[in-house]
Structure formats: structure tokens, C-alpha cells
Scaffold this motif. Sequence first.
Motif, PDB file in Angstrom:
ATOM      1  N   ASN A 238      85.091  97.682  -7.168  1.00 56.91           N
ATOM      2  CA  ASN A 238      86.332  96.928  -7.309  1.00 56.91           C
ATOM      3  C   ASN A 238      86.263  95.767  -6.329  1.00 56.91           C
ATOM      4  OD1 ASN A 238      88.888  95.847  -7.219  1.00 56.91           O
ATOM      5  ND2 ASN A 238      89.962  97.792  -6.975  1.00 56.91           N
TER       6      ASN A 238
ATOM      7  N   TYR B 178      89.226  94.816  -3.945  1.00 53.33           N
ATOM      8  CA  TYR B 178      89.854  95.933  -3.254  1.00 53.33           C
ATOM      9  C   TYR B 178      90.382  95.575  -1.869  1.00 53.33           C
ATOM     10  CZ  TYR B 178      90.624 100.700  -1.630  1.00 53.33           C
ATOM     11  OH  TYR B 178      91.189 101.855  -1.147  1.00 53.33           O
TER      12      TYR B 178
ATOM     13  N   ASP C 293      93.993  95.190  -1.619  1.00 52.48           N
ATOM     14  CA  ASP C 293      94.804  96.389  -1.817  1.00 52.48           C
ATOM     15  C   ASP C 293      94.881  97.283  -0.581  1.00 52.48           C
ATOM     16  OD1 ASP C 293      95.047  95.581  -4.447  1.00 52.48           O
ATOM     17  OD2 ASP C 293      93.439  96.884  -5.177  1.00 52.48           O
TER      18      ASP C 293
END
Length: 263
Positions: free
Chosen positions: A175, A178, A181
Amino acid sequence: MSDTRYVFDNAHGETRERFPALSDLYDDETIRCLQAVGVAPGWQCLEVAAGGGSIAQWLARQVGPSGQVLATDLDARFLESLADPALDVRRHDIVRDPLPDSAFDLVHARLILVHLPERELALAKMASALKPGGWLVCEEFDSLSMPADPALHPHECALKAQAAMQRVMASRGANTRYGRDLAARMRALGLVDIRAQGQMSMWQGGSAGARLFRANFEQLRDELLRTSLLTRAELDDDLTKLDDPRTLFPSPVMWTVCGRRPR
């Protein structure tokens, strides 16, 4: 996580180029962050996916002789020659192998979670390994939020090999956004005093960033060409651009996120 699934495993020759480039690019900022959370003599530290060992060595100098650093990696070949009485090296799979609960004053990881399909499990294990009051510091790329824009300047280029690399990484479960996040993920795990900062640069040909991209592209050459997103000639052209000091391309955003386990 198997050795073959990890995109940039340490067995490839390009690793000897990648680790020094990463160290040149990011060690100073990593060290500033670790100093800010208060790394001190006597601390028990875990360095996950320690890679070339530069940060593990720095930590060992800060915490020793009364403290200890456990440096782990799925492939620890670049760590085994490190010599420091405060440094313990272990082969370890952060997804499959256990970690002791409530054992560390600091857990640090750089550029590993983005690659793991089981990244949420790995992050939760690292958080659980903290002592009450201990700090988790993770640094991860967001490679998608700030793409190159050649319309701004003729020498700012969008590398076709980079787009192909994104596809290869996604096919392996990575990902590449990421880092953005991470703050929310740490908060969801119950960590407090969350600190998050993004760092990016305009890299140019011949720089440490260019060396990092070259190592990545060379290691994945066959897979990049199988994506059908670029030809062999286009890949070679991108590699040439990485040596041209006129070439400009934005780095990924490196998100450095810290969170503390409540006391």
C-alpha cells in the motif's frame, strides 16, 4: 510474509546501493525524531526491519551500556557483522513470529509496513510490545499524493518506471499510500500523544534519491517490463534521466508518526 513476496528483499545485489541511499536521505530526520521522544541510557529498544543497521547502531550508542537494542530483519545478513555489546541481532518475521508484550521503551520501524499485506497485524504487535509510556515511531512512504507535473517545468519528469513499480508493488500487497494513514491507525490502537510530520523533497538526477530509484528499478527490471506499462527502451531512458543533474522529480512523502502507549 515469505521471502519471495517482499518486493525488495535483501538477497539482491541492488540492496548494497539501496541501504546507503536510504541512510543518506532519511537518517538525520529519523535521529531527530528519536531524540525528540527522549531516547536515553538504559532504554530497551526494538528496531524492526533494521536493514543496513545504521539506526540500530545509533540507538545502541544512546542506550548502552545499561540499555539494549534488539535489531530484527527477515534477512539479517547486513546486520550480522555489527559489533556493539548493547546490540542484539535476530532474524525475525514481524508478521508470523511473536514479540514480547510490554517489553520496550521504544519500537521503531522504517519503510516496512507499506510492503506488508498484513500491515495492521504488524502495527498492532509493535504497539503491544511497548511498555506503558513507551513510544512507537514508524516512518512510511506515501508515494501517491504528490505526483510529478511536467507542465510546471520541462525538466520535472514523470518516470514511467515509477508507475510500473507502483503496479508491481500493489500486486504484491503493498500500500504505497500507507504513510498518510499511519496517524489514524496508531490512534485507533489506543496510542496517545500522536505526532505526525510529512517530509518531501525535489530530487534531481545523480542524488541519493536518484540512486534509490535506480536500485529499485534495476532490481525489478524484469517485473517492470512485464507490466506492459513501459518498454525496455523507456526503462533505459528513465535510468539515463536518473543520472542527468537537470532531471527533477518529487520524492515520496515520508511520514514520520510517533505515538505513546498510555501509562
